[in-house]
Design a protein around this motif. Structure first.
Motif, PDB file in Angstrom:
ATOM      1  N   GLY A 273      38.835 -39.978  46.764  1.00  0.00           N
ATOM      2  CA  GLY A 273      39.093 -38.859  47.695  1.00  0.00           C
ATOM      3  C   GLY A 273      40.448 -38.186  47.527  1.00  0.00           C
ATOM      4  N   ARG A 274      40.930 -38.197  46.256  1.00  0.00           N
ATOM      5  CA  ARG A 274      42.116 -37.609  46.065  1.00  0.00           C
ATOM      6  C   ARG A 274      41.793 -36.143  45.560  1.00  0.00           C
ATOM      7  NH1 ARG A 274      43.421 -42.374  41.500  1.00  0.00           N
ATOM      8  NH2 ARG A 274      41.326 -41.801  41.065  1.00  0.00           N
ATOM      9  N   GLU A 275      43.031 -35.461  45.384  1.00  0.00           N
ATOM     10  CA  GLU A 275      42.773 -34.040  45.127  1.00  0.00           C
ATOM     11  C   GLU A 275      42.658 -33.857  43.775  1.00  0.00           C
ATOM     12  OE1 GLU A 275      42.964 -31.426  47.317  1.00  0.00           O
ATOM     13  OE2 GLU A 275      43.548 -32.845  49.132  1.00  0.00           O
ATOM     14  N   PRO A 276      41.834 -32.675  43.535  1.00  0.00           N
ATOM     15  CA  PRO A 276      41.171 -32.663  42.283  1.00  0.00           C
ATOM     16  C   PRO A 276      42.323 -32.173  41.264  1.00  0.00           C
ATOM     17  CG  PRO A 276      40.689 -30.697  43.628  1.00  0.00           C
ATOM     18  CD  PRO A 276      41.042 -31.653  44.371  1.00  0.00           C
ATOM     19  N   LEU A 277      42.242 -32.728  39.920  1.00  0.00           N
ATOM     20  CA  LEU A 277      43.014 -32.487  39.022  1.00  0.00           C
ATOM     21  C   LEU A 277      43.187 -30.747  38.355  1.00  0.00           C
ATOM     22  CD1 LEU A 277      42.569 -35.576  36.656  1.00  0.00           C
ATOM     23  CD2 LEU A 277      44.384 -35.232  38.264  1.00  0.00           C
ATOM     24  N   MET A 278      43.893 -30.087  38.523  1.00  0.00           N
ATOM     25  CA  MET A 278      44.166 -28.951  38.292  1.00  0.00           C
ATOM     26  C   MET A 278      45.192 -28.592  37.446  1.00  0.00           C
ATOM     27  SD  MET A 278      41.548 -27.631  40.045  1.00  0.00           S
ATOM     28  CE  MET A 278      41.616 -26.071  40.223  1.00  0.00           C
ATOM     29  N   GLN A 341      35.877 -20.660  23.992  1.00  0.00           N
ATOM     30  CA  GLN A 341      35.721 -21.548  25.117  1.00  0.00           C
ATOM     31  C   GLN A 341      35.625 -20.951  26.510  1.00  0.00           C
ATOM     32  OE1 GLN A 341      38.905 -24.431  25.361  1.00  0.00           O
ATOM     33  NE2 GLN A 341      38.367 -25.522  27.408  1.00  0.00           N
ATOM     34  N   ASN A 342      35.293 -21.373  27.605  1.00  0.00           N
ATOM     35  CA  ASN A 342      35.262 -20.808  28.868  1.00  0.00           C
ATOM     36  C   ASN A 342      36.225 -21.515  29.868  1.00  0.00           C
ATOM     37  OD1 ASN A 342      33.082 -18.357  29.222  1.00  0.00           O
ATOM     38  ND2 ASN A 342      32.352 -19.877  27.633  1.00  0.00           N
ATOM     39  N   ALA A 343      37.367 -21.705  29.661  1.00  0.00           N
ATOM     40  CA  ALA A 343      38.284 -22.467  30.473  1.00  0.00           C
ATOM     41  C   ALA A 343      38.584 -21.933  31.985  1.00  0.00           C
ATOM     42  CB  ALA A 343      39.492 -22.707  29.750  1.00  0.00           C
ATOM     43  N   VAL A 344      38.528 -22.825  32.999  1.00  0.00           N
ATOM     44  CA  VAL A 344      38.870 -22.410  34.372  1.00  0.00           C
ATOM     45  C   VAL A 344      39.983 -22.791  35.082  1.00  0.00           C
ATOM     46  CG1 VAL A 344      36.554 -20.876  34.781  1.00  0.00           C
ATOM     47  CG2 VAL A 344      36.985 -23.269  35.329  1.00  0.00           C
ATOM     48  N   GLY A 345      40.687 -23.803  34.209  1.00  0.00           N
ATOM     49  CA  GLY A 345      41.784 -24.545  34.773  1.00  0.00           C
ATOM     50  C   GLY A 345      41.219 -26.004  35.380  1.00  0.00           C
ATOM     51  N   LEU A 346      40.208 -26.664  34.922  1.00  0.00           N
ATOM     52  CA  LEU A 346      39.918 -27.980  35.111  1.00  0.00           C
ATOM     53  C   LEU A 346      40.291 -28.925  34.245  1.00  0.00           C
ATOM     54  CD1 LEU A 346      36.321 -27.195  36.606  1.00  0.00           C
ATOM     55  CD2 LEU A 346      38.331 -26.995  37.623  1.00  0.00           C
ATOM     56  N   ASP A 347      40.265 -30.116  34.371  1.00  0.00           N
ATOM     57  CA  ASP A 347      40.511 -31.348  33.623  1.00  0.00           C
ATOM     58  C   ASP A 347      39.472 -31.401  32.489  1.00  0.00           C
ATOM     59  OD1 ASP A 347      41.692 -33.839  33.059  1.00  0.00           O
ATOM     60  OD2 ASP A 347      39.760 -34.584  33.223  1.00  0.00           O
ATOM     61  N   ARG A 348      38.286 -30.969  32.630  1.00  0.00           N
ATOM     62  CA  ARG A 348      37.385 -31.039  31.492  1.00  0.00           C
ATOM     63  C   ARG A 348      37.715 -29.868  30.307  1.00  0.00           C
ATOM     64  NH1 ARG A 348      31.970 -28.352  34.594  1.00  0.00           N
ATOM     65  NH2 ARG A 348      32.558 -26.433  34.336  1.00  0.00           N
ATOM     66  N   ASP A 349      38.478 -28.941  30.936  1.00  0.00           N
ATOM     67  CA  ASP A 349      38.621 -27.939  29.900  1.00  0.00           C
ATOM     68  C   ASP A 349      39.798 -28.537  28.768  1.00  0.00           C
ATOM     69  OD1 ASP A 349      37.240 -25.768  31.249  1.00  0.00           O
ATOM     70  OD2 ASP A 349      39.001 -25.357  32.452  1.00  0.00           O
ATOM     71  N   ILE A 350      40.779 -29.533  29.318  1.00  0.00           N
ATOM     72  CA  ILE A 350      41.347 -30.084  28.243  1.00  0.00           C
ATOM     73  C   ILE A 350      40.480 -30.798  27.228  1.00  0.00           C
ATOM     74  CG2 ILE A 350      43.146 -31.966  27.890  1.00  0.00           C
ATOM     75  CD1 ILE A 350      44.139 -31.283  30.794  1.00  0.00           C
ATOM     76  N   ARG A 351      39.487 -31.547  27.596  1.00  0.00           N
ATOM     77  CA  ARG A 351      38.709 -32.252  26.703  1.00  0.00           C
ATOM     78  C   ARG A 351      38.048 -31.153  25.756  1.00  0.00           C
ATOM     79  NH1 ARG A 351      38.512 -35.811  30.965  1.00  0.00           N
ATOM     80  NH2 ARG A 351      36.495 -35.054  31.771  1.00  0.00           N
ATOM     81  N   THR A 352      37.497 -30.159  26.419  1.00  0.00           N
ATOM     82  CA  THR A 352      36.979 -29.179  25.398  1.00  0.00           C
ATOM     83  C   THR A 352      37.631 -28.694  24.313  1.00  0.00           C
ATOM     84  OG1 THR A 352      35.295 -28.516  27.323  1.00  0.00           O
ATOM     85  CG2 THR A 352      35.486 -27.071  25.549  1.00  0.00           C
ATOM     86  N   LEU A 353      39.005 -28.336  24.612  1.00  0.00           N
ATOM     87  CA  LEU A 353      40.087 -27.887  23.705  1.00  0.00           C
ATOM     88  C   LEU A 353      40.241 -28.697  22.761  1.00  0.00           C
ATOM     89  CD1 LEU A 353      41.675 -25.540  22.787  1.00  0.00           C
ATOM     90  CD2 LEU A 353      43.547 -26.118  24.297  1.00  0.00           C
TER      91      LEU A 353
END
Length: 567
Positions: A273-278, A341-353
């Motif tokens: 229930g923590r705030e999302p990683l941005m 890439q199609n980054a939108v500011g999410l944690d998964r964008d880091i892994r993609t890069l």
């Protein structure tokens, strides 16, 4: 004639066949013997690199803006009017080298692919490849135009991803249903494209003398070191080992969330229930922090990433009209990679890069090899380069290394990454077995309804722990949006095998990060000069298909998740 080809790149982007032809004709006219083979190979490589970069740059232009009709027409012209002739002449160059009986130093392994290309070449397939490319552009255009209206704004499907990190479950469900209904709207259009893809692929395989497209594509992809039977052994191992592990993870998240069942709109929410990683709010910050991470991993790799930043070789942000997914491609005559890439500011964008940068570092290493043919390393190892970098860089994603997170949030990110590795293997098995079935049952699989039935059957076998009750029809959107099934047929096992290879590199790094990184870089530099099993061995791992090996590393992943959760 060949010495200054790099300087002609900008002009070559507008060349027609008549501009490329003299270079190939010169190579075909020259005698190839023990004294001349090396300079001949160097000149052939120079031309191949120019052609490769022209093709790559024109293809990139169609993905950075799928609405750019001029870019689409330039690429279609390349594929329709130049590519078939280059392929036909390249066949003659391959034949010339093989008939010489010579094997230049470092070319023993690439000669396997060259001989396979000769065996597969059929002139009548060249226009079919052009048609297949055109269908791929049409598919990209359909997917690139998929948007929804959310809170009064038009958003791409990718831009909706942050909603699934929000705590409001009803809001997540609303967003998920909105997206799935939008995807379903294009089902008939994509079905029509599917019929055309299947017809073309059947004709391509038949023309080349194969009973099935699976048999054809196995040779076309240069899979010399493992068999279809070993692939199905691997998916069986996944069903035995990875599927129960994924179900354990999903059930644990369900219990933490206090839910009766985990629904598809619940899979991205933080289970505590923590705030999302941005992690970033601008693409510039994204690039800057990634560079800092790579400097910590290895200063030379960090400098390579900096070069990509300064030379505008990164297109990372999502926007309307941009093609789907992410990739790294090569500009070989410039000796540079390019990341999309199609980054939108999410944690998964880091892994993609991190992933695509692993490909980029592999590109920089391979560009130092003397011959273009040596750069065509097997994709089953290319993906080790990318997936291992995700893991090798993970200790450095904290703010004190110039990265994105404090220690607590970094642990959350790493836990999520490790969980996704486990859950990826079952999904990979769905895609892989689906494609094995498609291209072994061509007539049946040409009917999208039969594909739907098979996809649901495989989904039920491998995808455990998420409840789609009442929304089973939306599962069918997934195969239609899986880019590889349409544009890169039979490409996906590479990810699964490479993920196991990457986890082995990571396991070594847990014991000795510096040594593991050196082994990784040693393997990158080999390109295609050794076999696939040898590449894995140099990187510190083993090409494996068995349940015992898979279980060893899934146990390590689950153990590490537990340690990170209690730290």
């Amino acid at each position: 004639m060949f010495d200054n080809l790099a300087a002609k790149l900008n002009d070559a982007l507008d060349w027609q066949w008549g501009d490329f032809e003299p270079y190939i004709e010169d190579l075909l006219a020259r005698e190839v013997n023990a004294e001349t083979v090396e300079p001949w190979m160097r000149d052939w490589s120079s031309f191949s690199k120019l052609w490769g970069e022209v093709s790559s740059r024109l293809r990139v232009a169609t993905t950075v803006d799928t609405t750019d009709e001029e870019a689409a027409q330039r690429y279609k012209n390349l594929m329709s009017n130049i590519y078939p002739k280059v392929e036909e002449k390249s066949f003659l160059l391959n034949q010339k080298l093989v008939e010489s009986g010579l094997v230049p130093e470092g070319m023993a392994i690439p000669m396997r692919r060259i001989k396979a290309e000769i065996a597969l070449f059929r002139e009548e397939n060249l226009p079919l490849f052009v048609q297949e490319s055109d269908l791929g552009l049409a598919y990209n255009k359909v997917v690139g135009a998929q948007t929804v209206e959310w809170e009064g704004e038009e958003r791409t499907i990718t831009q909706m991803a942050p909603v699934f990190l929000e705590k409001d479950r009803e809001r997540r469900k609303e967003a998920w249903l909105l997206i799935q209904n939008r995807l379903r709207e294009d089902r008939e259009t994509i079905n029509d494209l599917w019929l055309q893809f299947m017809d073309l692929r059947k004709r391509i395989a038949t023309n080349a003398g194969f009973d099935t497209y699976r048999d054809y594509i196995w040779q076309d992809k240069g899979r010399f070191d493992y068999t279809p039977e070993q692939v199905l052994q691997f998916t069986a191992a996944i069903e035995e080992v990875a599927v129960p592990a994924m179900e354990r993870l999903n059930n644990a998240d369900r219990d933490l969330l206090g839910l009766e069942t985990l629904r598809p709109w619940d899979t991205d929410i933080d289970p505590q229930g923590r705030e999302p990683l941005m992690p970033f709010d601008s693409i510039e910050a994204f690039q800057q922090r990634a560079e800092s991470i790579f400097m910590q991993v290895d200063p030379e790799l960090g400098q390579q990433f900096r070069t990509m930043r300064t030379e505008n070789l990164l297109d990372l942000g999502n926007r309307k009209g941009k093609g789907p997914g992410g990739y790294c491609t090569g500009f070989p005559i410039s000796k540079r990679p390019f990341i999309f890439q199609n980054a939108v500011g999410l944690d998964r964008d880091i892994r993609t890069l991190l992933h695509e940068s692993g490909h980029a570092f592999h590109g920089f290493a391979r560009y130092e090899l003397p011959y273009a043919q040596q750069m065509q390393s097997p994709m089953e190892f290319n993906e080790v380069a990318s997936m291992a970098m995700e893991l090798l860089a993970s200790p450095y994603i904290t703010e004190d290394n110039g990265g994105f997170y404090n220690e607590s949030d970094a642990a959350r990110s790493r836990i999520d990454h490790l969980k996704k590795i486990i859950s990826f293997w079952p999904y990979m098995a769905v895609v892989v077995e689906f494609q094995h079935w498609i291209y072994s049952h061509h007539d049946e699989a040409t009917d999208p309804a039969s594909c739907d039935a098979k996809w649901l059957e495989l989904w039920g076998r491998f995808m455990k722990g998420v409840d789609f009750s009442g929304y089973e029809d939306f599962i069918l959107n997934r195969w239609r949006r899986q880019l590889h099934i349409f544009r890169y047929p039979f490409y996906y096992i590479e990810y699964g095998l490479a993920q196991l290879g990457a986890v082995q590199v990571w396991a070594n790094a847990l014991q000795d990060q510096a040594k593991a990184l050196q082994q990784y870089r040693d393997a990158l530099a080999l390109g295609a000069t050794v076999t696939l099993p040898q590449l894995y061995e140099v990187a510190g791992g083993r090409l494996a298909f068995d349940a015992e090996t898979l279980k060893t590393y899934i146990d390590l992943i689950e153990k590490t998740i537990g340690e990170l959760e209690t730290a």
